[in-house]
Design an enzyme around this catalytic site. Sequence first.
Site, PDB file in Angstrom:
ATOM      1  N   GLU A 125       0.882  -1.245   0.068  1.00 41.59           N
ATOM      2  CA  GLU A 125      -0.090   0.091   0.051  1.00 41.59           C
ATOM      3  C   GLU A 125       0.837   1.193   0.010  1.00 41.59           C
ATOM      4  OE1 GLU A 125      -3.446   0.018   2.785  1.00 41.59           O
ATOM      5  OE2 GLU A 125      -3.242  -2.183   2.919  1.00 41.59           O
ATOM      6  N   HIS A 242      -8.614   9.497   3.860  1.00 38.05           N
ATOM      7  CA  HIS A 242      -8.175   8.272   2.804  1.00 38.05           C
ATOM      8  C   HIS A 242      -8.217   8.864   1.106  1.00 38.05           C
ATOM      9  CE1 HIS A 242      -8.060   4.445   0.678  1.00 38.05           C
ATOM     10  NE2 HIS A 242      -7.334   3.961   1.999  1.00 38.05           N
ATOM     11  N   ARG A 290      -0.548   8.760   1.983  1.00 43.73           N
ATOM     12  CA  ARG A 290      -1.997   8.971   1.884  1.00 43.73           C
ATOM     13  C   ARG A 290      -2.320  10.557   1.781  1.00 43.73           C
ATOM     14  NH1 ARG A 290      -4.876   4.791   5.734  1.00 43.73           N
ATOM     15  NH2 ARG A 290      -4.192   3.335   4.309  1.00 43.73           N
ATOM     16  N   HIS A 351     -10.679   9.400   7.317  1.00 47.57           N
ATOM     17  CA  HIS A 351     -10.540   7.703   7.520  1.00 47.57           C
ATOM     18  C   HIS A 351     -10.001   7.268   8.889  1.00 47.57           C
ATOM     19  CE1 HIS A 351      -9.901   3.734   6.497  1.00 47.57           C
ATOM     20  NE2 HIS A 351      -8.319   3.714   6.451  1.00 47.57           N
ATOM     21  N   ARG A 386      -0.408   8.643   9.199  1.00 45.29           N
ATOM     22  CA  ARG A 386      -0.253   7.183   9.474  1.00 45.29           C
ATOM     23  C   ARG A 386       0.139   6.343   8.101  1.00 45.29           C
ATOM     24  NH1 ARG A 386      -3.436   2.717   8.797  1.00 45.29           N
ATOM     25  NH2 ARG A 386      -5.431   4.018   8.712  1.00 45.29           N
TER      26      ARG A 386
HETATM   27  C1  SIN Z   1      -6.665   0.507   3.044  1.00 47.17           C
HETATM   28  O1  SIN Z   1      -7.297  -0.817   2.939  1.00 47.17           O
HETATM   29  O2  SIN Z   1      -6.658   1.525   2.199  1.00 47.17           O
HETATM   30  C2  SIN Z   1      -6.784   1.088   4.520  1.00 47.17           C
HETATM   31  C3  SIN Z   1      -5.930   0.420   5.410  1.00 47.17           C
HETATM   32  C4  SIN Z   1      -5.580   1.304   6.289  1.00 47.17           C
HETATM   33  O3  SIN Z   1      -6.134   2.179   6.758  1.00 47.17           O
HETATM   34  O4  SIN Z   1      -4.500   1.284   6.833  1.00 47.17           O
END
Ligand code: SIN
Length: 513
Positions: A125, A242, A290, A351, A386
Amino acid sequence: MRRYLFSETRRFEAQPFDAVVVGSGIAGLYAALHLDPAMKVAVVTKTGLDGSSSWQAQGGIAAVLTDEDRFQLHMEDTLRAGAGLCDEEAVKVLVEEGPRDIRQLEEWEVPFDYDESGRLILGREGGHRLRRIAHCDGDATGRETTRRLGQLLSAAGFVTPFFRHYLADVVTDEKGVCGVLLYDEEKRTWRALATRHVILATGGVGQVYAHTTNPRGAVGDGMACAFRAGGRAKNMEMVQFHPTTLMAGEVDDRLFLISEAVRGEGAVLRNGRGEAFMQGKHPMADLAPRDIVTRCILKELRRTGEDRAYLDCSHMTRDFFYHRFPNISARCEKEGIELTRDFIPIHPAQHYFMGGVETSLTGETAVPGLYCCGEVSCTGVHGANRLASNSMLECLVFGRRCAETVKGAGASSVPETLAVAGDGRLLSLSPEERRQDRKELRKTLSHAFGPVRHTGEMQYGLAKLSSLADKYDHVACADPATMELCNMTTVALGIAKAACARKDSVGAHYVED
Ligand code: SIN
């Protein structure tokens, strides 16, 4: 005299426990399972197991799980995403102890996804240099982990569950914590539990924003309870948005997440004309941390005048996508999105909350006997932003650490009754007035304390939220609905004050002017 939300002065007969855990997400369940089976433990939740943010979590749990990965790399990625505000000692604990907690989950038969040779399948990610995210059922890691921990807890003889019980306050005396006051939603009655150890794992605050991925219960009531009891607030201005929530079908205040893991498998952000726009904005492009991706999307929407951006997953085969992301596939299908042909319409939304109740590395707060873990806490691991999939890892590592601290503290005597001093002179509000106030609060916070902030708007927002919080300081709270709103005003004012007080623009606290 300290403030309690319960507005009458009353003494309650209390049921004694060695420890009370509030919250039924991964942090609370994992903490409870690490308490001593010789203890008498209560687990309290205002919902059922499926009401937590953990239940919704898609991406997975990040940890160093392969030979090619290193603690140093995970630390560097976490610190870089945190934009210089992480507590390095806390990050070291998180990263170095994390793999042991994943192994514990494996031993407890959490159904992670494995390849044919029995190795964990790892996703990637934003902000991670390599694949290090363990997941369950593709994109249902939170649901599967919570479910399994819940089963183990039901089988553990030492835990008494209190479902559908709302935490009104953590009660304190001269020694520190002495219990909790709860509202039993089914019996419509108050209930007191006496204990010298309360672990708050009550999750986040997303519902103070107009658009969030968080469940309806995420109003910050545990956080506000901790502050009323004397807990200290930290990093309250750090709110994470997010980049990709679904903009299709009925778009209401709770938005469906399109996991970053989708970009981890190569999906590309595009504008309405089909142009990719993350190249050249950050060395990691679509997989930048993010906060950066969120701001790039908002800037692109401002430039093009569009109200949504798109995720292009067309390089993935239908089979691959449906297998890797069954939950997201089902939702897209329901909305009539054909993934091999259509782009997924998205927009950023609130988020996660990096701030919270300040804790030590062993979960202690400023109040003797009060511990926090998970999103309600601020351990310092996330800094100003985060890193993806570090949140469930934090739930595990610091949930376990809270339990170890409680076990180490040993037994102590608890009172037979709990006394709450209320104030009979308070105002009552009509449901309509409360509805208006809630709407106003969410609108103000979203406008002034979103992912891109401006000084004048923040000052204006602070003034509005101060007067709302002042009003709720004088409101009688005799039911959970009013209490929730009162707690929301505490959290909202905390965010506004911290944002206005910070003089630099850093990470999620991005001030354009
Ligand atoms: C996601 O799956 O994009 C969110 C995971 C997270 O908030 O770390």
